[in-house]
Design an enzyme around this catalytic site. Structure first.
Site, PDB file in Angstrom:
ATOM      1  CG  ASP A 126      -5.824   1.951  10.583  1.00 21.71           C
ATOM      2  OD1 ASP A 126      -5.210   1.929   9.488  1.00 21.71           O
ATOM      3  OD2 ASP A 126      -7.047   1.740  10.668  1.00 21.71           O
ATOM      4  CD  GLU A 127      -3.254  -0.024   5.732  1.00 25.84           C
ATOM      5  OE1 GLU A 127      -2.485  -0.816   5.169  1.00 25.84           O
ATOM      6  OE2 GLU A 127      -4.119   0.643   5.124  1.00 25.84           O
ATOM      7  CE1 TYR A 153       0.968   3.526   2.892  1.00 29.83           C
ATOM      8  CE2 TYR A 153      -0.516   2.051   4.081  1.00 29.83           C
ATOM      9  CZ  TYR A 153      -0.089   3.333   3.778  1.00 29.83           C
ATOM     10  OH  TYR A 153      -0.718   4.414   4.349  1.00 29.83           O
ATOM     11  CE  LYS A 157       2.454   6.617   6.383  1.00 26.77           C
ATOM     12  NZ  LYS A 157       2.682   8.035   5.982  1.00 26.77           N
TER      13      LYS A 157
HETATM   14  P1  NAD Z   1      -2.050   9.844  -2.138  1.00 28.60           P
HETATM   15  O1  NAD Z   1      -1.313   8.748  -2.806  1.00 28.60           O
HETATM   16  O2  NAD Z   1      -3.360  10.282  -2.683  1.00 28.60           O
HETATM   17  O3  NAD Z   1      -1.097  11.144  -2.051  1.00 28.60           O
HETATM   18  C1  NAD Z   1       0.267  11.061  -1.791  1.00 28.60           C
HETATM   19  C2  NAD Z   1       0.940  12.340  -2.295  1.00 28.60           C
HETATM   20  O4  NAD Z   1       2.335  12.275  -1.969  1.00 28.60           O
HETATM   21  C3  NAD Z   1       0.840  12.529  -3.819  1.00 28.60           C
HETATM   22  O5  NAD Z   1       0.432  13.837  -4.115  1.00 28.60           O
HETATM   23  C4  NAD Z   1       2.268  12.264  -4.301  1.00 28.60           C
HETATM   24  O6  NAD Z   1       2.600  12.988  -5.480  1.00 28.60           O
HETATM   25  C5  NAD Z   1       3.080  12.709  -3.097  1.00 28.60           C
HETATM   26  N1  NAD Z   1       4.413  12.088  -3.053  1.00 28.60           N
HETATM   27  C6  NAD Z   1       4.712  10.759  -3.167  1.00 28.60           C
HETATM   28  N2  NAD Z   1       6.032  10.571  -3.092  1.00 28.60           N
HETATM   29  C7  NAD Z   1       6.592  11.807  -2.913  1.00 28.60           C
HETATM   30  C8  NAD Z   1       7.918  12.272  -2.744  1.00 28.60           C
HETATM   31  N3  NAD Z   1       8.977  11.427  -2.774  1.00 28.60           N
HETATM   32  N4  NAD Z   1       8.130  13.594  -2.556  1.00 28.60           N
HETATM   33  C9  NAD Z   1       7.086  14.463  -2.548  1.00 28.60           C
HETATM   34  N5  NAD Z   1       5.811  14.080  -2.722  1.00 28.60           N
HETATM   35  C10 NAD Z   1       5.569  12.775  -2.901  1.00 28.60           C
HETATM   36  O7  NAD Z   1      -2.192   9.379  -0.624  1.00 28.60           O
HETATM   37  P2  NAD Z   1      -3.273   9.775   0.485  1.00 28.60           P
HETATM   38  O8  NAD Z   1      -4.320   8.737   0.518  1.00 28.60           O
HETATM   39  O9  NAD Z   1      -3.647  11.198   0.324  1.00 28.60           O
HETATM   40  O10 NAD Z   1      -2.403   9.600   1.809  1.00 28.60           O
HETATM   41  C11 NAD Z   1      -1.693  10.705   2.361  1.00 28.60           C
HETATM   42  C12 NAD Z   1      -0.986  10.270   3.636  1.00 28.60           C
HETATM   43  O11 NAD Z   1      -1.932   9.807   4.584  1.00 28.60           O
HETATM   44  C13 NAD Z   1       0.013   9.119   3.436  1.00 28.60           C
HETATM   45  O12 NAD Z   1       1.136   9.390   4.240  1.00 28.60           O
HETATM   46  C14 NAD Z   1      -0.754   7.890   3.947  1.00 28.60           C
HETATM   47  O13 NAD Z   1       0.146   6.925   4.431  1.00 28.60           O
HETATM   48  C15 NAD Z   1      -1.578   8.511   5.051  1.00 28.60           C
HETATM   49  N6  NAD Z   1      -2.844   7.812   5.363  1.00 28.60           N
HETATM   50  C16 NAD Z   1      -3.752   7.600   4.368  1.00 28.60           C
HETATM   51  C17 NAD Z   1      -4.980   6.980   4.684  1.00 28.60           C
HETATM   52  C18 NAD Z   1      -6.025   6.751   3.611  1.00 28.60           C
HETATM   53  O14 NAD Z   1      -7.047   6.111   3.897  1.00 28.60           O
HETATM   54  N7  NAD Z   1      -5.870   7.263   2.398  1.00 28.60           N
HETATM   55  C19 NAD Z   1      -5.239   6.603   5.999  1.00 28.60           C
HETATM   56  C20 NAD Z   1      -4.287   6.854   6.993  1.00 28.60           C
HETATM   57  C21 NAD Z   1      -3.080   7.485   6.659  1.00 28.60           C
HETATM   58  P1  TYD Z   2      -7.903   0.014  -0.007  1.00 25.69           P
HETATM   59  O1  TYD Z   2      -8.826   1.098  -0.444  1.00 25.69           O
HETATM   60  O2  TYD Z   2      -6.828  -0.420  -0.940  1.00 25.69           O
HETATM   61  O3  TYD Z   2      -7.316   0.456   1.419  1.00 25.69           O
HETATM   62  P2  TYD Z   2      -6.403  -0.390   2.489  1.00 25.69           P
HETATM   63  O4  TYD Z   2      -5.836  -1.565   1.807  1.00 25.69           O
HETATM   64  O5  TYD Z   2      -5.347   0.613   2.846  1.00 25.69           O
HETATM   65  O6  TYD Z   2      -7.318  -0.714   3.633  1.00 25.69           O
HETATM   66  O7  TYD Z   2      -8.767  -1.270   0.354  1.00 25.69           O
HETATM   67  C1  TYD Z   2      -9.794  -1.227   1.331  1.00 25.69           C
HETATM   68  C2  TYD Z   2     -10.336  -2.633   1.472  1.00 25.69           C
HETATM   69  O8  TYD Z   2     -10.985  -3.006   0.234  1.00 25.69           O
HETATM   70  C3  TYD Z   2      -9.251  -3.665   1.706  1.00 25.69           C
HETATM   71  O9  TYD Z   2      -9.719  -4.649   2.618  1.00 25.69           O
HETATM   72  C4  TYD Z   2      -9.029  -4.294   0.343  1.00 25.69           C
HETATM   73  C5  TYD Z   2     -10.398  -4.191  -0.313  1.00 25.69           C
HETATM   74  N1  TYD Z   2     -10.381  -4.032  -1.780  1.00 25.69           N
HETATM   75  C6  TYD Z   2     -11.139  -4.876  -2.584  1.00 25.69           C
HETATM   76  O10 TYD Z   2     -11.846  -5.793  -2.103  1.00 25.69           O
HETATM   77  N2  TYD Z   2     -11.088  -4.686  -3.938  1.00 25.69           N
HETATM   78  C7  TYD Z   2     -10.322  -3.716  -4.525  1.00 25.69           C
HETATM   79  O11 TYD Z   2     -10.295  -3.600  -5.777  1.00 25.69           O
HETATM   80  C8  TYD Z   2      -9.547  -2.850  -3.670  1.00 25.69           C
HETATM   81  C9  TYD Z   2      -8.699  -1.754  -4.255  1.00 25.69           C
HETATM   82  C10 TYD Z   2      -9.617  -3.043  -2.306  1.00 25.69           C
END
Ligand code: NAD
Ligand code: TYD
Length: 339
Positions: A126-127, A153, A157
């Site tokens: 959603d970012e 970031y 994306k």
């Molecule tokens: P994460 O950082 O925990 O995992 C990312 C994985 O990608 C890791 O295992 C890393 O080793 C692998 N990776 C990174 N670069 C690579 C490369 N060049 N080749 C192969 N593997 C590689 O991230 P996450 O939180 O699990 O997010 C996964 C996906 O979901 C991402 O695309 C992120 O943008 C998307 N996403 C995450 C959230 C969230 O809240 N975490 C929300 C919406 C979308």
């Molecule tokens: P984060 O988990 O980094 O996710 P995103 O930036 O992708 O939303 O952060 C979630 C929210 O929490 C964001 O508004 C930033 C805030 N935040 C803090 O206040 N302190 C922290 O140490 C971190 C990592 C995030």
């Protein structure tokens, strides 16, 4: 048997997704390709690593030859490998552009040239929509909201997201995209706010709250996200984007107090720190399209029960996050795969 190639399956969402697919789709195999960057952790998958329907391949999505070889085995691709942490992208955006834009392009070309790989699903965020104003409480991101990413970031994306759109339009590739809100659940790298705050409190440390703490995020349990990804992969219309959200907006202050209360701690454990540069104020998702068209809706994200379960998971799995926080987890696969 249907074979899904999952990129980034050793990360937080990826590991939960691999486990979710193996559990809910007995006729699917999963190939997990992951470069094992700092956030990739094979210990996230130890319970399923000997499953005959699962295979891990260490590989980088920027490596065209390696990706081409994997495409020849895949019926579908779920692409979620990424650099994923906003704060790191502010310190250095280079790996973000290289992996999230460049890697996505390499993967799309490998899929396009493959005679086998079918549907390609891009896990976006959603970012890509930027930020909503706090005052405009009724506003939500729809799939038609203009893309206006604010962090490196989010911009990277968005680059991958738009490449997917272009490859569908230009080459007729069967591509679908999900744009999801903030996930929570087990195995999340403790640089993200929920596992960072919970593990800090267990260690007796304060929790660093950015700025005034009034920024709002929509929180979705990772298993709800996994189900949405699978639903879009199986039933989504080609070329379409589907928003995925929990309808669960919390300000960071509310989230922090909920965590403090679950941990039996008081407000004195909050440390207000300098705000993140360019910090998006509010994310809110209108997920009515995926509900209306595909029948998905969140069932595991209800607050505060789902948060309580997640806090409990970190409390009862200290070995996992202590090894991550100390860097010890890397030794496990460096022994098998090198550094
Ligand atoms: P994460 O950082 O925990 O995992 C990312 C994985 O990608 C890791 O295992 C890393 O080793 C692998 N990776 C990174 N670069 C690579 C490369 N060049 N080749 C192969 N593997 C590689 O991230 P996450 O939180 O699990 O997010 C996964 C996906 O979901 C991402 O695309 C992120 O943008 C998307 N996403 C995450 C959230 C969230 O809240 N975490 C929300 C919406 C979308
Ligand atoms: P984060 O988990 O980094 O996710 P995103 O930036 O992708 O939303 O952060 C979630 C929210 O929490 C964001 O508004 C930033 C805030 N935040 C803090 O206040 N302190 C922290 O140490 C971190 C990592 C995030």
């Amino acid at each position: 048997m249907t074979t899904i190639l999952v990129t980034g399956g050793a990360g937080f969402i990826g590991a939960n997704f691999v486990r979710f697919v193996l559990r809910h789709r007995p006729s699917y195999r999963v190939i997990n390709v992951d470069a094992l960057t700092y956030s990739g952790n094979l210990e996230n998958l130890t319970d399923i690593e000997s499953d005959s329907r699962y295979r891990f391949v260490r590989g980088d999505i920027r490596d065209g030859a390696a990706m081409a070889a994997l495409m020849d085995e895949a019926d579908a691709v779920v692409h979620m490998a990424a650099e994923s942490h906003v704060d790191r992208s502010i310190l250095d955006s280079t790996p973000f552009i290289q992996t999230n834009v460049g890697g996505t392009q390499v993967l799309l070309d490998a899929a396009r040239k493959s005679g086998r790989a079918g549907r390609f699903l891009y896990v976006s965020t959603d970012e890509v929509y930027g930020s909503l104003a706090l005052e405009d409480t009724d506003a939500k991101f729809t799939e038609e909201t203009p893309l206006a990413p604010n962090s490196p970031y989010a911009a990277s994306k968005t680059g991958g997201d738009l490449l997917c759109r272009a490859y569908h339009h230009t080459f007729g590739m069967d591509i679908v995209t999900t744009r999801c809100s903030n996930n929570f659940g087990p195995y999340q790298f403790p640089e993200k706010v929920i596992p960072l705050f919970v593990t800090n409190l267990i260690e007796g440390k304060k929790v660093p709250l950015y700025g005034d703490g009034l920024n709002v995020r929509d929180w979705l349990h990772v298993d709800d996200h996994c189900e949405a990804i699978l639903t879009v992969l199986e039933k989504g219309r080609s070329g379409e984007v589907y928003n995925v959200g929990g309808n669960n907006e919390q300000s960071n202050v509310e989230l922090t107090h909920a965590i403090l209360s679950l941990m039996g701690c008081g407000g004195e454990m909050i440390q207000y720190v300098t705000d993140r540069p360019g910090h998006d104020r509010r994310y809110a998702i209108d997920a009515s399209k995926i509900e209306r068209e595909l029948g998905w809706r969140p069932t595991r994200s209800a607050w505060p029960g789902a948060l309580r379960e997640t806090v409990e998971w970190y409390r009862t799995n200290p070995a996992w996050w202590q090894r991550v926080k100390s860097g010890e987890y890397r030794r496990y696969y460096e022994q098998q795969y090198g550094g």
